[in-house]
Write a protein that holds these residues in place. Structure first.
Motif, PDB file in Angstrom:
ATOM      1  N   TYR A   1      50.671  41.320  34.126  1.00 21.95           N
ATOM      2  CA  TYR A   1      51.202  41.141  32.778  1.00 21.95           C
ATOM      3  C   TYR A   1      50.327  41.763  31.702  1.00 21.95           C
ATOM      4  O   TYR A   1      50.829  42.227  30.690  1.00 21.95           O
ATOM      5  CB  TYR A   1      51.387  39.642  32.480  1.00 21.95           C
ATOM      6  N   PHE A   2      49.014  41.719  31.907  1.00 26.05           N
ATOM      7  CA  PHE A   2      48.066  42.169  30.888  1.00 26.05           C
ATOM      8  C   PHE A   2      47.001  43.046  31.522  1.00 26.05           C
ATOM      9  O   PHE A   2      46.669  42.860  32.692  1.00 26.05           O
ATOM     10  CB  PHE A   2      47.374  40.976  30.224  1.00 26.05           C
ATOM     11  N   GLY A   3      46.447  43.936  30.743  1.00 28.42           N
ATOM     12  CA  GLY A   3      45.351  44.760  31.236  1.00 28.42           C
ATOM     13  C   GLY A   3      44.626  45.432  30.097  1.00 28.42           C
ATOM     14  O   GLY A   3      45.199  45.700  29.051  1.00 28.42           O
ATOM     15  N   GLN A   4      43.377  45.667  30.318  1.00 26.20           N
ATOM     16  CA  GLN A   4      42.541  46.348  29.324  1.00 26.20           C
ATOM     17  C   GLN A   4      41.972  47.603  29.958  1.00 26.20           C
ATOM     18  O   GLN A   4      41.510  47.546  31.086  1.00 26.20           O
ATOM     19  CB  GLN A   4      41.407  45.429  28.875  1.00 26.20           C
ATOM     20  N   PRO A   5      42.035  48.734  29.355  1.00 31.68           N
ATOM     21  CA  PRO A   5      42.484  48.969  27.986  1.00 31.68           C
ATOM     22  C   PRO A   5      43.915  49.486  27.884  1.00 31.68           C
ATOM     23  O   PRO A   5      44.404  49.708  26.787  1.00 31.68           O
ATOM     24  CB  PRO A   5      41.508  50.035  27.505  1.00 31.68           C
TER      25      PRO A   5
ATOM     26  N   GLY B   1      38.790  39.287  35.585  1.00 33.25           N
ATOM     27  CA  GLY B   1      38.391  40.678  35.462  1.00 33.25           C
ATOM     28  C   GLY B   1      39.136  41.412  34.358  1.00 33.25           C
ATOM     29  O   GLY B   1      38.905  42.586  34.131  1.00 33.25           O
ATOM     30  N   GLY B   2      40.067  40.723  33.679  1.00 34.01           N
ATOM     31  CA  GLY B   2      40.766  41.309  32.546  1.00 34.01           C
ATOM     32  C   GLY B   2      42.155  41.840  32.818  1.00 34.01           C
ATOM     33  O   GLY B   2      42.865  42.204  31.896  1.00 34.01           O
TER      34      GLY B   2
ATOM     35  N   PHE C   1      49.403  47.533  37.823  1.00 35.22           N
ATOM     36  CA  PHE C   1      50.464  47.690  38.809  1.00 35.22           C
ATOM     37  C   PHE C   1      50.042  47.133  40.160  1.00 35.22           C
ATOM     38  O   PHE C   1      50.871  46.977  41.056  1.00 35.22           O
ATOM     39  CB  PHE C   1      50.854  49.160  38.951  1.00 35.22           C
ATOM     40  N   LYS C   2      48.755  46.849  40.300  1.00 39.91           N
ATOM     41  CA  LYS C   2      48.222  46.303  41.549  1.00 39.91           C
ATOM     42  C   LYS C   2      47.198  45.232  41.206  1.00 39.91           C
ATOM     43  O   LYS C   2      46.368  45.420  40.319  1.00 39.91           O
ATOM     44  CB  LYS C   2      47.543  47.398  42.368  1.00 39.91           C
ATOM     45  N   VAL C   3      47.283  44.107  41.931  1.00 46.02           N
ATOM     46  CA  VAL C   3      46.288  43.043  41.777  1.00 46.02           C
ATOM     47  C   VAL C   3      45.823  42.606  43.162  1.00 46.02           C
ATOM     48  O   VAL C   3      46.564  42.684  44.134  1.00 46.02           O
ATOM     49  CB  VAL C   3      46.822  41.832  40.980  1.00 46.02           C
ATOM     50  N   SER C   4      44.600  42.141  43.224  1.00 47.08           N
ATOM     51  CA  SER C   4      43.967  41.823  44.494  1.00 47.08           C
ATOM     52  C   SER C   4      43.927  40.330  44.781  1.00 47.08           C
ATOM     53  O   SER C   4      43.712  39.522  43.881  1.00 47.08           O
ATOM     54  CB  SER C   4      42.532  42.363  44.485  1.00 47.08           C
ATOM     55  N   TYR C   5      44.103  39.988  46.040  1.00 48.04           N
ATOM     56  CA  TYR C   5      43.850  38.633  46.517  1.00 48.04           C
ATOM     57  C   TYR C   5      42.340  38.380  46.577  1.00 48.04           C
ATOM     58  O   TYR C   5      41.915  37.248  46.649  1.00 48.04           O
ATOM     59  CB  TYR C   5      44.399  38.472  47.941  1.00 48.04           C
TER      60      TYR C   5
ATOM     61  N   GLU D   1      41.329  33.201  34.167  1.00 45.27           N
ATOM     62  CA  GLU D   1      42.232  32.909  33.079  1.00 45.27           C
ATOM     63  C   GLU D   1      43.611  33.460  33.379  1.00 45.27           C
ATOM     64  O   GLU D   1      43.768  34.584  33.821  1.00 45.27           O
ATOM     65  CB  GLU D   1      41.686  33.562  31.807  1.00 45.27           C
ATOM     66  N   GLY D   2      44.631  32.650  33.121  1.00 46.59           N
ATOM     67  CA  GLY D   2      46.009  33.103  33.265  1.00 46.59           C
ATOM     68  C   GLY D   2      46.558  33.531  31.928  1.00 46.59           C
ATOM     69  O   GLY D   2      45.823  33.851  31.011  1.00 46.59           O
ATOM     70  N   ASP D   3      47.865  33.488  31.784  1.00 45.95           N
ATOM     71  CA  ASP D   3      48.486  33.927  30.531  1.00 45.95           C
ATOM     72  C   ASP D   3      48.947  32.760  29.681  1.00 45.95           C
ATOM     73  O   ASP D   3      49.726  32.935  28.762  1.00 45.95           O
ATOM     74  CB  ASP D   3      49.652  34.865  30.823  1.00 45.95           C
ATOM     75  N   GLY D   4      48.500  31.553  29.992  1.00 45.53           N
ATOM     76  CA  GLY D   4      48.917  30.389  29.232  1.00 45.53           C
ATOM     77  C   GLY D   4      50.080  29.648  29.872  1.00 45.53           C
ATOM     78  O   GLY D   4      50.396  28.534  29.501  1.00 45.53           O
ATOM     79  N   VAL D   5      50.732  30.233  30.864  1.00 44.42           N
ATOM     80  CA  VAL D   5      51.802  29.572  31.589  1.00 44.42           C
ATOM     81  C   VAL D   5      51.164  28.812  32.752  1.00 44.42           C
ATOM     82  O   VAL D   5      50.225  29.278  33.368  1.00 44.42           O
ATOM     83  CB  VAL D   5      52.819  30.613  32.129  1.00 44.42           C
ATOM     84  N   ASP D   6      51.690  27.630  33.037  1.00 44.21           N
ATOM     85  CA  ASP D   6      51.104  26.823  34.105  1.00 44.21           C
ATOM     86  C   ASP D   6      51.552  27.324  35.469  1.00 44.21           C
ATOM     87  O   ASP D   6      52.505  26.827  36.053  1.00 44.21           O
ATOM     88  CB  ASP D   6      51.493  25.353  33.926  1.00 44.21           C
TER      89      ASP D   6
END
Length: 185
Positions: free
Chosen positions: A45-49, A40-41, A54-58, A64-69
């Protein structure tokens, strides 16, 4: 979705909780998986725009992650295979299980924090510390374990299911009080 972009190979990860005691309890690092999840973007760590969330859902699929495994197949899957193949008396739980109920730790000889388990609630840490103080041995499989303190909130999907949202303002990155709650994250 596989990392090579082939959507034909998707996985669903779930924990089958075993009733009763076991020598070893393995906790998944699903809180960290959700923190890095950019489906969802947005992630912690990252967000648009406007930048990181500050909050993420289960209540969303892993994207896609941030490139870290930070996914199950990087570190946790090999651990599960090793333990099962070698006949260890093992049970599994999620970090949210330890947050909700300290009794999942009772009667265990060893508690294993598997994968990249970077995010922890205050209650979760208190419960693991109490288990340690009661004689349970602790194994942390990677670095940066239990680094960011989070709290949980109900889902925003209308059902208001408890503990389905992870909240983390990372105030140390901002160098200021940004969390509207009195509980720091």
């Amino acid at each position: 979705q596989r990392r090579d972009g082939d959507a034909s190979s998707s996985h669903t990860i779930f924990v089958v909780r075993r009733q009763g005691p076991s020598d070893v309890l393995v906790q998944t690092s699903e809180m960290t998986m959700h923190a890095y999840n950019r489906y969802g973007g947005n992630s912690l760590y990252f967000g648009q725009p406007v930048g990181r969330s500050f909050k993420v859902s289960y209540n969303r699929p892993f994207g896609e992650g941030d490139g870290v495994d930070n996914d199950f197949f990087n570190a946790e899957y090999p651990l599960v295979r090793f333990l099962e193949r070698n006949g260890y008396d093992v049970a599994y739980c999620g970090g949210i299980d330890v947050h909700r109920d300290a009794s999942v730790l009772q009667g265990r000889k060893i508690f294993v924090s598997s994968g990249h388990d970077e995010y922890v609630t205050g209650a979760q840490r208190t419960n693991v510390t109490a288990a340690r103080d009661a004689g349970t041995h602790l194994i942390f499989m990677t670095g940066n374990e239990y680094f960011w303190r989070v709290r949980t909130a109900p889902s925003i999907d209308g059902a208001s299911t408890p503990d389905r949202t992870i909240v983390c303002y990372k105030e140390t990155l901002d160098g200021a009080k940004t969390d509207p709650s009195s509980e720091w994250t």
